[in-house]
Design an enzyme around this catalytic site. Structure first.
Site, PDB file in Angstrom:
ATOM      1  CB  ALA A 138     -42.715  88.466 -17.825  1.00  0.00           C
ATOM      2  CE  LYS A 139     -41.246  89.249  -9.654  1.00  0.00           C
ATOM      3  NZ  LYS A 139     -40.159  89.835  -8.890  1.00  0.00           N
ATOM      4  NE  ARG A 140     -43.239  92.281 -20.205  1.00  0.00           N
ATOM      5  CZ  ARG A 140     -42.084  91.657 -20.070  1.00  0.00           C
ATOM      6  NH1 ARG A 140     -41.394  91.769 -18.959  1.00  0.00           N
ATOM      7  NH2 ARG A 140     -41.600  90.911 -21.045  1.00  0.00           N
TER       8      ARG A 140
ATOM      9  CB  THR B  62     -40.290  93.803  -8.060  1.00  0.00           C
ATOM     10  OG1 THR B  62     -40.053  92.519  -8.659  1.00  0.00           O
ATOM     11  CG2 THR B  62     -39.054  94.245  -7.305  1.00  0.00           C
TER      12      THR B  62
END
Ligand code: GLU
Length: 275
Positions: free
Chosen positions: A249-251, A11
């Site tokens: 975090a991926k963001r 994701t």
């Protein structure tokens, strides 16, 4: 023989927290028994480009794994079979409630939102629907969640426990989750179901993963008991944090392995940053 796995969801790009988790699993396995698994059952959130990037980034880090890699979206029949088995035991029921209806009903019963995600434990509204109403709503509803009747399931299995290498003997309390969703009309298998089926089919003997998934293991233990799957050993590790103590975090693009590599960092630099 210890068999471990690293099971990311495509994701987003892998970040420093993933690197730590992957290296942790790799070190815990004996030669050639570290497996990579791609958890891509959610077609809305997962992207093939992120799957390709996972392979690329982990190879760059120096990790190796046996082929073929299990890609969950290619094994929906295995999850459907597990769901059928649970349905055959009378432990699954269709739920037609919206998030809003769940909130209203839960608040009416005096429940507070869950601290982690702000959601509510399912109050069981659809568990007792009369058979005729259930059949009629199933025929007409576009949105259906298939839930596990946790109370009935626990009656069937009796008390359960599992072992964590960091925390020791754990008595499973899957009831604290309420009746979890195991499948939806649009995504016909949940994380809990797929992970339980896959760890079993892949012969995983030691599940290593972040502490954020510690509580989920109670559900996995219950599903193992119902589906006749063995129980691996577990080691939930603390999540890595940045200098300010925040979880990666991926963001946050700056901590992705991709960005760090582009900025000239080496795999050795990555290891040094997370240890
Ligand atoms: N796919 C999950 C994630 O990316 C991890 C699943 C697991 O290790 O059990 O958070």
């Amino acid at each position: 023989m210890t068999v471990t796995r690293f099971a990311p969801s495509p994701t987003g790009y892998l970040h420093l927290g993933h690197a730590w988790s992957a290296l942790f699993a790799h070190r815990a396995a004996q030669d050639g028994n570290f497996l990579l698994r791609i958890e891509d059952i959610d077609p809305v959130r997962c992207r093939p480009a992120f799957t390709a990037a996972i392979f690329d980034d982990l190879r760059w880090l120096g990790l190796t794994w046996p082929e073929p890699v299990r890609i969950q979206s290619q094994h929906m029949a295995d999850y459907a079979a597990a769901l059928d088995a649970l349905r055959g035991m009378g432990l699954l029921y269709p739920c037609f409630c919206t998030r809003r209806e769940i909130e209203v009903e839960a608040r009416r019963a005096g429940a507070a939102p869950h601290a982690e995600d702000g959601g509510f434990i399912y109050p069981g509204t659809c568990r007792a629907l009369p058979a005729a109403e259930r059949a009629a709503r199933l025929a007409e509803s576009a949105q259906v969640n298939w839930r596990l009747d946790i109370g009935a399931a626990m009656k069937r299995t009796g008390a359960l426990s599992w072992h964590d290498r960091a925390k020791g003997h754990i008595v499973a309390r899957p009831d604290l989750f309420g009746d979890v969703v195991l499948a939806r009309k649009d995504v016909p298998a949940s994380y809990h179901l797929c992970v339980t089926v896959d760890d079993h089919l892949q012969g995983v003997t030691l599940v290593t993963r972040g502490e954020d998934l510690f509580a989920s293991t109670d559900i996995h233990r219950l599903l193992q008991a119902l589906l006749g799957c063995g129980t691996p050993d577990y080691h939930h590790h603390p999540l890595r944090t940045d200098a300010a103590g925040r979880r990666y975090a991926k963001r946050d693009q700056s901590v992705t392995l991709r960005a760090l590599r582009d900025a000239g960092k080496t795999p050795e630099d990555i290891e040094a940053m997370i240890t």
